[in-house]
Design a protein around this motif. Structure first.
Motif, PDB file in Angstrom:
ATOM      1  N   ILE A  12     -10.975  -7.241   4.141  1.00 45.08           N
ATOM      2  CA  ILE A  12      -9.858  -6.303   4.238  1.00 45.08           C
ATOM      3  C   ILE A  12      -9.834  -5.399   3.011  1.00 45.08           C
ATOM      4  CG2 ILE A  12      -7.366  -6.055   4.488  1.00 45.08           C
ATOM      5  CD1 ILE A  12      -7.285  -8.863   5.674  1.00 45.08           C
ATOM      6  N   ALA A  13      -9.802  -4.097   3.250  1.00 44.82           N
ATOM      7  CA  ALA A  13      -9.698  -3.124   2.163  1.00 44.82           C
ATOM      8  C   ALA A  13      -8.238  -2.728   1.978  1.00 44.82           C
ATOM      9  CB  ALA A  13     -10.549  -1.892   2.465  1.00 44.82           C
ATOM     10  N   VAL A  14      -7.823  -2.626   0.726  1.00 44.05           N
ATOM     11  CA  VAL A  14      -6.411  -2.369   0.390  1.00 44.05           C
ATOM     12  C   VAL A  14      -6.345  -1.316  -0.714  1.00 44.05           C
ATOM     13  CG1 VAL A  14      -4.273  -3.390  -0.484  1.00 44.05           C
ATOM     14  CG2 VAL A  14      -5.776  -4.734   0.990  1.00 44.05           C
ATOM     15  N   THR A  15      -5.460  -0.333  -0.557  1.00 46.60           N
ATOM     16  CA  THR A  15      -5.191   0.644  -1.614  1.00 46.60           C
ATOM     17  C   THR A  15      -3.898   0.269  -2.339  1.00 46.60           C
ATOM     18  OG1 THR A  15      -3.834   2.149  -0.282  1.00 46.60           O
ATOM     19  CG2 THR A  15      -6.222   2.425  -0.138  1.00 46.60           C
ATOM     20  N   GLY A  16      -3.536   1.061  -3.340  1.00 45.30           N
ATOM     21  CA  GLY A  16      -2.273   0.838  -4.053  1.00 45.30           C
ATOM     22  C   GLY A  16      -2.373  -0.210  -5.127  1.00 45.30           C
ATOM     23  N   LEU A  17      -3.449  -0.188  -5.922  1.00 44.51           N
ATOM     24  CA  LEU A  17      -3.693  -1.211  -6.935  1.00 44.51           C
ATOM     25  C   LEU A  17      -3.043  -0.889  -8.273  1.00 44.51           C
ATOM     26  CD1 LEU A  17      -7.517  -1.881  -6.259  1.00 44.51           C
ATOM     27  CD2 LEU A  17      -5.525  -2.946  -5.165  1.00 44.51           C
ATOM     28  N   ASN A  18      -2.292   0.197  -8.347  1.00 44.52           N
ATOM     29  CA  ASN A  18      -1.654   0.549  -9.613  1.00 44.52           C
ATOM     30  C   ASN A  18      -0.445  -0.344  -9.876  1.00 44.52           C
ATOM     31  OD1 ASN A  18      -0.245   1.865  -7.435  1.00 44.52           O
ATOM     32  ND2 ASN A  18       0.891   3.008  -8.977  1.00 44.52           N
ATOM     33  N   ALA A  19      -0.038  -0.427 -11.120  1.00 36.76           N
ATOM     34  CA  ALA A  19       1.074  -1.331 -11.455  1.00 36.76           C
ATOM     35  C   ALA A  19       1.815  -0.833 -12.682  1.00 36.76           C
ATOM     36  CB  ALA A  19       0.549  -2.753 -11.679  1.00 36.76           C
ATOM     37  N   ASN A  20       2.264   0.424 -12.642  1.00 35.88           N
ATOM     38  CA  ASN A  20       3.082   0.944 -13.740  1.00 35.88           C
ATOM     39  C   ASN A  20       4.551   0.709 -13.423  1.00 35.88           C
ATOM     40  OD1 ASN A  20       3.533   2.835 -11.719  1.00 35.88           O
ATOM     41  ND2 ASN A  20       2.308   4.427 -12.683  1.00 35.88           N
ATOM     42  N   ASP A  21       5.455   1.531 -13.995  1.00 39.03           N
ATOM     43  CA  ASP A  21       6.875   1.321 -13.721  1.00 39.03           C
ATOM     44  C   ASP A  21       7.266   1.759 -12.320  1.00 39.03           C
ATOM     45  OD1 ASP A  21       6.460   3.970 -14.273  1.00 39.03           O
ATOM     46  OD2 ASP A  21       8.306   4.251 -15.408  1.00 39.03           O
ATOM     47  N   ASN A  22       6.318   2.359 -11.590  1.00 39.62           N
ATOM     48  CA  ASN A  22       6.492   2.655 -10.167  1.00 39.62           C
ATOM     49  C   ASN A  22       5.294   2.059  -9.439  1.00 39.62           C
ATOM     50  OD1 ASN A  22       7.216   3.660  -7.688  1.00 39.62           O
ATOM     51  ND2 ASN A  22       6.720   5.788  -8.161  1.00 39.62           N
ATOM     52  N   PRO A  23       5.244   0.726  -9.353  1.00 36.50           N
ATOM     53  CA  PRO A  23       4.014   0.052  -8.907  1.00 36.50           C
ATOM     54  C   PRO A  23       3.687   0.308  -7.445  1.00 36.50           C
ATOM     55  CG  PRO A  23       5.810  -1.518  -9.072  1.00 36.50           C
ATOM     56  CD  PRO A  23       6.319  -0.233  -9.657  1.00 36.50           C
ATOM     57  N   GLY A  24       2.390   0.326  -7.157  1.00 35.86           N
ATOM     58  CA  GLY A  24       1.940   0.404  -5.780  1.00 35.86           C
ATOM     59  C   GLY A  24       2.096  -0.935  -5.094  1.00 35.86           C
ATOM     60  N   PRO A  25       2.092  -0.946  -3.768  1.00 43.29           N
ATOM     61  CA  PRO A  25       2.271  -2.197  -3.020  1.00 43.29           C
ATOM     62  C   PRO A  25       1.015  -3.061  -2.919  1.00 43.29           C
ATOM     63  CG  PRO A  25       3.063  -0.269  -1.791  1.00 43.29           C
ATOM     64  CD  PRO A  25       2.219   0.244  -2.907  1.00 43.29           C
ATOM     65  N   GLY A  26      -0.141  -2.544  -3.367  1.00 44.92           N
ATOM     66  CA  GLY A  26      -1.409  -3.198  -3.062  1.00 44.92           C
ATOM     67  C   GLY A  26      -1.499  -4.660  -3.448  1.00 44.92           C
ATOM     68  N   ILE A  27      -1.146  -4.987  -4.685  1.00 48.34           N
ATOM     69  CA  ILE A  27      -1.275  -6.374  -5.142  1.00 48.34           C
ATOM     70  C   ILE A  27      -0.339  -7.294  -4.369  1.00 48.34           C
ATOM     71  CG2 ILE A  27      -0.985  -7.928  -7.110  1.00 48.34           C
ATOM     72  CD1 ILE A  27      -3.499  -6.141  -7.162  1.00 48.34           C
ATOM     73  N   ALA A  28       0.878  -6.848  -4.091  1.00 49.29           N
ATOM     74  CA  ALA A  28       1.805  -7.649  -3.300  1.00 49.29           C
ATOM     75  C   ALA A  28       1.272  -7.867  -1.887  1.00 49.29           C
ATOM     76  CB  ALA A  28       3.173  -6.978  -3.250  1.00 49.29           C
ATOM     77  N   VAL A  29       0.677  -6.833  -1.301  1.00 50.45           N
ATOM     78  CA  VAL A  29       0.081  -6.958   0.030  1.00 50.45           C
ATOM     79  C   VAL A  29      -1.056  -7.976   0.006  1.00 50.45           C
ATOM     80  CG1 VAL A  29      -1.308  -5.740   1.759  1.00 50.45           C
ATOM     81  CG2 VAL A  29       0.755  -4.670   0.840  1.00 50.45           C
ATOM     82  N   ILE A  30      -1.903  -7.918  -1.015  1.00 50.48           N
ATOM     83  CA  ILE A  30      -3.030  -8.852  -1.120  1.00 50.48           C
ATOM     84  C   ILE A  30      -2.530 -10.285  -1.265  1.00 50.48           C
ATOM     85  CG2 ILE A  30      -4.960  -9.559  -2.587  1.00 50.48           C
ATOM     86  CD1 ILE A  30      -5.273  -6.520  -3.272  1.00 50.48           C
ATOM     87  N   ARG A  31      -1.532 -10.494  -2.097  1.00 52.97           N
ATOM     88  CA  ARG A  31      -0.987 -11.848  -2.265  1.00 52.97           C
ATOM     89  C   ARG A  31      -0.453 -12.388  -0.948  1.00 52.97           C
ATOM     90  NH1 ARG A  31       3.481 -12.109  -6.544  1.00 52.97           N
ATOM     91  NH2 ARG A  31       3.180 -14.359  -6.247  1.00 52.97           N
ATOM     92  N   ALA A  32       0.234 -11.522  -0.196  1.00 53.40           N
ATOM     93  CA  ALA A  32       0.776 -11.955   1.091  1.00 53.40           C
ATOM     94  C   ALA A  32      -0.341 -12.238   2.091  1.00 53.40           C
ATOM     95  CB  ALA A  32       1.720 -10.884   1.640  1.00 53.40           C
TER      96      ALA A  32
END
Length: 352
Positions: A12-32
């Motif tokens: 599965i490919a996932v975008t949104g790997l950023n994690a600043n003060d306006n974080p992307g959803p990617g890491i949360a999606v991957i964890r789920a």
């Protein structure tokens, strides 16, 4: 064909790997996804910049490839995705940024021919909830939306300030919002957001109340598979939830169901709500993808990313009927230490 018995073998490919003060959803999606489908799934990160932290989180992301910015167009995107697919044999792509969705929706049929699934809204669905169209959408479908005005120049801003008054919310076309208490603050935000995201910038009526977000997953036929409301407990300067708790409220569930029925939304989405002193629910924004706090849905018993993955492979998913109320998330940051060689490699070669 992927079945319920072998989701663990998915790539599965996932975008949104950023994690600043306006974080992307990617890491949360991957964890789920890992929580719902198993740690054995292979995760391919798709990044735009070399400083996205998810690139270097190898316990979650097996390999990352840089892809062209959305402004490069659909041809550049499909060429890069096909290149990655040739190496990785992708089964599914889950995009997580508003600005990239138009291109991914455009290439979805071609991806399907290559054996890559998606589960995305249509261009028409994407358009109707855009910030510049939100007020009209609300009027047509009976939703309460704060009054707004499109800003192309300072005359527009002056007019909006006279009509809407202060405080005034100044919003970027795709992202970011600032509360302005004076005309000088509004002008500064107008120029900043216009330069960052383009025009029009949106001036929106300020609604005082309790901020609530709803994460939901639509089946494309007018129904929701999952709805999880969350009340914000701590908010950043950009208005993003840094802590929140799941709540129980039939009015919020009914609102999300009304949205799904009106739009026949397909995929994940988020409703940003303000409940005023009269208990009226105002829709401030409709985000056309999973929110950065979507892992809370998995923790509360409704794993939306995992359900979306299964729906992408045509599995019939029965709507969730309950979730744990009182589940609290608190976002935090830490120093993730990596070797400079990794940064150099992703910067120079476009993959890590």
């Amino acid at each position: 064909m992927t079945t319920a018995n072998n989701y663990a073998s998915l790539c599965i490919a996932v975008t949104g790997l950023n994690a600043n003060d306006n974080p992307g959803p990617g890491i949360a999606v991957i964890r789920a996804l890992k929580a719902g489908l198993g740690d054995g799934i292979r995760i391919i990160g798709l990044s735009y910049e070399s400083m996205e932290p998810g690139i270097y989180m190898h316990e979650l992301v097996n390999k990352t490839y840089q892809i062209p910015y959305p402004t490069a167009g659909v041809a550049a995107l499909i060429n890069r995705i096909e290149e990655v697919h040739g190496k990785e044999k992708l089964d599914l792509i889950i995009p997580n940024f508003d600005a990239e969705l138009y291109n991914f929706i455009k290439i979805a049929p071609q991806l399907q021919l290559s054996g890559i699934r998606t589960f995305l809204p249509s261009h028409a669905q994407l358009s109707l909830r855009e910030k510049i169209n939100l007020a009209d959408f609300g009027k047509q479908n009976g939703f309460s939306i704060p009054a707004d005005h499109k800003l192309f120049n300072l005359d527009d801003l002056n007019y909006a300030a006279d009509i809407l008054g202060f405080p005034l919310v100044i919003k970027g076309k795709f992202y970011d919002a600032y509360v302005a208490h004076t005309l000088d603050q509004a002008q500064k935000s107008f120029y900043q957001l216009g330069a960052t995201w383009g025009y029009p910038v949106i001036a929106q009526q300020f609604i005082k109340g309790t901020e609530i977000n709803i994460a939901a997953l639509g089946d494309g036929n007018g129904n929701n598979i999952s709805i999880v409301p969350m009340r914000k407990l701590y908010i950043t300067e950009k208005g993003k939830a840094w802590a929140g708790v799941t709540i129980e409220d039939p009015k919020l569930i009914a609102l999300a169901n009304s949205f799904a029925k009106a739009t026949k939304w397909r995929g994940g989405y988020e409703l940003e709500i303000m409940r005023d002193a009269n208990d009226e629910l105002f829709i401030l924004e409709i985000n056309p993808r999973f929110p950065a706090w979507v892992y809370l849905t998995a923790a509360a018993g409704q794993n939306q990313p995992a359900a979306l993955a299964k729906m992408a492979f045509d599995e019939k998913i029965e709507p969730f009927t309950g979730y744990q109320v009182g589940k609290l998330f608190i976002r935090y940051s830490w120093d993730h230490v990596v070797d400079i060689a990794d940064f150099q490699q992703i910067s120079a070669l476009g993959e890590l």
